[in-house]
Design an enzyme around this catalytic site. Structure first.
Site, mmCIF file in Angstrom:
data_model
loop_
_atom_site.group_PDB
_atom_site.id
_atom_site.type_symbol
_atom_site.label_atom_id
_atom_site.label_comp_id
_atom_site.label_asym_id
_atom_site.label_seq_id
_atom_site.Cartn_x
_atom_site.Cartn_y
_atom_site.Cartn_z
ATOM 1 C CG ASP A 1 66.012 79.447 53.976
ATOM 2 O OD1 ASP A 1 65.846 80.114 52.935
ATOM 3 O OD2 ASP A 1 65.211 79.492 54.947
ATOM 4 C CB ILE A 2 66.426 81.042 59.179
ATOM 5 C CG1 ILE A 2 66.467 81.006 60.700
ATOM 6 C CG2 ILE A 2 65.117 81.621 58.676
ATOM 7 C CD1 ILE A 2 66.518 82.398 61.332
ATOM 8 N N GLY B 1 56.601 84.550 45.376
ATOM 9 C CA GLY B 1 57.010 84.086 46.698
ATOM 10 C C GLY B 1 58.209 84.813 47.272
ATOM 11 C CG HIS C 1 67.277 85.285 48.106
ATOM 12 N ND1 HIS C 1 66.655 86.516 48.168
ATOM 13 C CD2 HIS C 1 66.297 84.362 48.223
ATOM 14 C CE1 HIS C 1 65.354 86.334 48.325
ATOM 15 N NE2 HIS C 1 65.104 85.039 48.352
ATOM 16 C CG HIS D 1 65.605 79.877 47.368
ATOM 17 N ND1 HIS D 1 65.202 79.757 48.688
ATOM 18 C CD2 HIS D 1 65.054 81.032 46.918
ATOM 19 C CE1 HIS D 1 64.445 80.799 49.010
ATOM 20 N NE2 HIS D 1 64.338 81.586 47.960
#
Ligand code: AMP
Ligand code: ZN
Length: 121
Positions: free
Chosen positions: A32-33, A100, A107, A109
Site C-alpha cells: 500500500d502506498i 472507507g 482489494h 488489505h
C-alpha cells in the site's frame, strides 16, 4: 467506473508503478502506498470487480484464493501468528464509502506488524 480509468487495473497492467509482493494468473499483490502499519499489502484480483458487493457465484474460487494468498504473504513477511496465535494480522475488505472504500477495484488489505484495536474507527 470503467476499468480503463481504474488505478488498480493500471497497476496490474504496469501502467502505474507499484512495489510487487506476489503475482499469479488470478491476483496481484503490492505494498500500500500509504501504509497504516509496518506491513500493509493489498491483494487484488486481475479481474476488475468494483467491490465485494459486486461478487457473483463465479467469483467464489477467486475470493478463496485471495485469502490463501494473503496467508502466504503473511508468512513471508513475518506477521503470521505463532502456535498460540500470538502476533497476527488483520484482513479487511472495505465495502462502500461509509466503510472507507476509496478505490473501486476489489482489494483485500493485509495489515500487520503492530497490535491493533477493536472496534475499528
Ligand atoms: P480502500 O480505502 O479500502 O479503498 O483502500 C484503498 C487503498 O489503496 C488505500 O489504503 C490507499 O492507500 C491505497 N492506494 C491508493 N492508490 C495506491 C497506489 N497507487 N499504490 C498503492 N496503494 C494505493
Ligand atoms: Zn480495476
Amino acid at each position: 467506473m470503467h476499468d480503463k480509468d481504474c488505478i488498480f487495473c493500471k497497476i496490474i497492467r504496469g501502467e502505474l508503478p507499484s512495489k510487487k509482493v506476489y503475482e499469479d494468473e488470478q491476483v496481484y499483490a503490492f505494498h500500500d502506498i500509504n501504509p497504516v502499519a509496518p506491513v500493509h499489502v493489498l491483494i487484488v484480483p486481475k479481474k476488475h470487480i468494483p467491490s465485494v458487493h459486486h461478487l457473483t457465484p463465479e467469483d467464489e474460487q477467486l475470493v478463496g484464493h485471495m485469502f490463501l494468498v494473503a496467508k502466504q504473504i503473511a508468512n513471508e513477511l513475518g506477521v503470521a501468528p505463532d502456535e498460540n496465535m500470538n502476533k497476527g494480522y488483520r484482513l479487511v475488505f472495505n465495502v462502500g464509502k461509509d466503510a472507507g472504500q476509496t478505490v473501486f477495484h476489489l482489494h483485500l488489505h493485509l495489515i500487520g506488524g503492530r497490535t491493533m484495536s477493536w472496534p475499528p474507527g
